[in-house]
Structures are given as structure tokens and as C-alpha cells.
Write a protein that holds these residues in place. Structure first.
Motif, short mmCIF file in Angstrom:
data_model
loop_
_atom_site.label_atom_id
_atom_site.label_comp_id
_atom_site.label_asym_id
_atom_site.label_seq_id
_atom_site.Cartn_x
_atom_site.Cartn_y
_atom_site.Cartn_z
N ASP A 32 13.59 9.83 23.97
CA ASP A 32 13.27 10.70 22.86
C ASP A 32 11.78 11.07 22.37
O ASP A 32 11.65 12.10 21.77
N ASP A 39 13.90 12.40 27.81
CA ASP A 39 14.71 13.00 27.13
C ASP A 39 16.09 12.24 27.02
O ASP A 39 17.16 12.50 27.61
N HIS A 40 15.98 11.12 26.11
CA HIS A 40 17.27 10.30 25.96
C HIS A 40 18.65 10.93 25.28
O HIS A 40 19.73 10.77 25.84
N ARG A 41 18.11 11.88 24.37
CA ARG A 41 19.45 12.47 23.83
C ARG A 41 20.13 13.39 24.84
O ARG A 41 21.29 13.61 24.89
N GLY A 42 19.33 14.20 25.59
CA GLY A 42 19.61 15.15 26.48
C GLY A 42 20.65 14.15 27.49
O GLY A 42 21.62 14.70 28.09
N TRP A 71 12.14 13.71 32.22
CA TRP A 71 10.95 13.99 31.12
C TRP A 71 11.55 14.80 30.03
O TRP A 71 12.07 15.84 30.38
N ALA A 72 11.16 14.63 28.91
CA ALA A 72 11.26 15.74 27.86
C ALA A 72 10.50 16.81 28.09
O ALA A 72 9.39 16.86 28.69
N ASP A 73 11.12 17.94 27.69
CA ASP A 73 10.25 19.23 27.99
C ASP A 73 8.78 19.22 27.52
O ASP A 73 8.70 18.93 26.34
#
Length: 237
Positions: free
Chosen positions: A11, A15-18, A104-106
Motif C-alpha cells: 500500500d 497496491d496491496h489493497r487493490g 505498482w501503486a498508481d
């Protein structure tokens, strides 16, 4: 300016939550006979509500890793009244699908690259060694650009324990050949108030709290709303 920037993984860079929510949507479809009477959003929220406190219990030493994995599935399925779905099957299918959604997170990759061009960077993450190593393999630039990558499971203590931060500082002194590197020379970038902010500040590090809360940020922690704000904090154009 810091002498070293250390990043959290889940997170923050990843992007763990995604990935969690996408995996649960997959499992909801796979086991529609058992879960289809609930909306996918309810399944996702129920999982998150049970998962987070179990990780806190694990971090505090109140339960084992095996307990966490078993109780998570059992409690979620009980709450969803999915009594005929085997918890081990649910856990296996969820973890398999979760791994397929690691991304990857945005904006994280570009920001991580930009920081790594100006400062030595490292990674410090909680989590189980096998899974976190697999995440590094899926996102190879995490380790490729880092001077070091530390997983709490391989050290034996978890964030926010100050001993983990002390371990990382000692490692960084050797890797960077900076024996005088002080806690205040390190900036830690993370999203979790408990693990990252309280842990980092408690160890004497500076912290950039990603998507944090100004009202709760303690002395030593700067709130950065997004990656652009982090680059501004580090004076990177």
C-alpha cells in the motif's frame, strides 16, 4: 535533506489493497454457490475487517502465523454464513488470486525511480518472507534500485518494533559505508500510522506519511497526499 530514503512496500509501492479486493472479487465468482448471496463489496469489506485485527494480534505476538491464516478464513466465512465452503480452500484460492493482481501503486514506480536517482533508497516491509520475496520478483525494480530490502519475517521482529528500525539502520551504515549515519538522517515513506509512522518516529527516523492525516501526524512526520508531494518534499523536479 535525508541521506537515505526507505520505502514501505504494501500500500506504498505495491497496491496491496487493490490486489486484495480484486482477488476477493475473483473468489466471489469462483465460489458463487457459497458466496453469491452477498454482494462482492460486502465480501471484500468483511475480509478486510477481520484481516487487519488478526495481523495486529500477530504483530503483538498474541497469535502465530498459522493461527492468523486459519482464523482469517474461518472468521470471514462464519461472518458470511458460508459454512459449507472449506476455509482451507477459500484461503488457497484467495492467495493464488491475490498474487495474480500484484501491481505498482498508481504513480509509485515513477516516483520511486525519481527518488532513487537523487538518494540511496531501501525497502522495509512487514509480511511473510516467501510472499514478500515473490512480490519483489513480480516488481523487480523494487530491489534493483534499492541498496537493501528488509523483510521483518527474516529479522524476527515486525514494525513498529524499534529493534527492526535499528537493524535496518545498522545494515544501511554498512551497505552505504556511512558509519555515522544517524536515525534522523533517514526518511521513511509509508502508509500505515501504526507500523510506519509510529514505528519510524519512535525509532528517531523522519517519516513521510503517504495519504496521512495532518491532525494525527506526530512531530517528525510529514503528511504527503500523493507522490508529487513526496517529490516536492525532497525537492525533486
Amino acid at each position: 535533506m535525508p541521506a537515505l530514503v526507505v520505502f514501505d512496500l504494501d500500500d506504498t509501492l505495491l497496491d496491496h489493497r487493490g490486489a486484495e479486493r480484486a482477488a476477493l472479487a475473483d473468489v466471489h465468482r469462483m465460489h458463487a454457490a457459497h458466496l453469491g448471496h452477498h454482494g462482492v463489496g460486502h465480501v471484500q469489506d468483511t475480509y478486510h475487517a477481520h484481516n487487519v485485527p488478526l495481523w495486529r494480534d500477530f504483530g503483538a505476538g498474541r497469535i502465530t502465523a498459522a493461527d492468523l491464516k486459519r482464523l482469517r478464513s474461518e472468521r470471514v466465512l462464519h461472518a458470511l454464513e458460508a459454512h459449507d465452503l472449506d476455509p482451507e480452500t477459500f484461503s488457497r484460492d484467495y492467495l493464488a488470486r491475490y498474487a495474480e493482481h500484484w501491481r505498482w501503486a498508481d504513480g509509485a514506480l515513477d516516483a520511486y525511480r525519481a527518488v532513487a536517482t537523487r538518494f540511496p533508497v531501501g525497502v522495509l516491509t512487514n509480511g511473510f518472507s516467501e510472499q514478500q520475496r515473490a512480490k519483489f520478483a513480480r516488481l523487480p525494480e523494487v530491489e534493483a534500485l534499492a541498496a537493501f530490502a528488509v523483510i521483518s519475517d527474516e529479522v524476527g521482529v515486525r514494525k513498529p518494533d524499534p529493534r527492526l528500525f535499528e537493524h535496518v539502520l545498522g545494515l544501511a551504515r554498512g551497505v552505504l559505508d556511512r558509519p555515522a549515519l544517524a536515525p534522523a538522517d533517514v526518511l521513511y515513506v509509508g502508509d500505515s500510522f501504526h507500523s510506519d509512522v509510529e514505528g519510524g518516529v519512535g525509532a528517531g527516523w523522519r517519516v513521510a506519511w503517504l495519504r496521512g492525516d495532518d491532525a494525527r501526524a506526530p512531530e517528525g512526520a510529514a503528511v504527503v497526499e500523493d507522490w508529487r508531494a513526496l517529490l516536492d518534499l525532497l525537492e525533486i523536479a
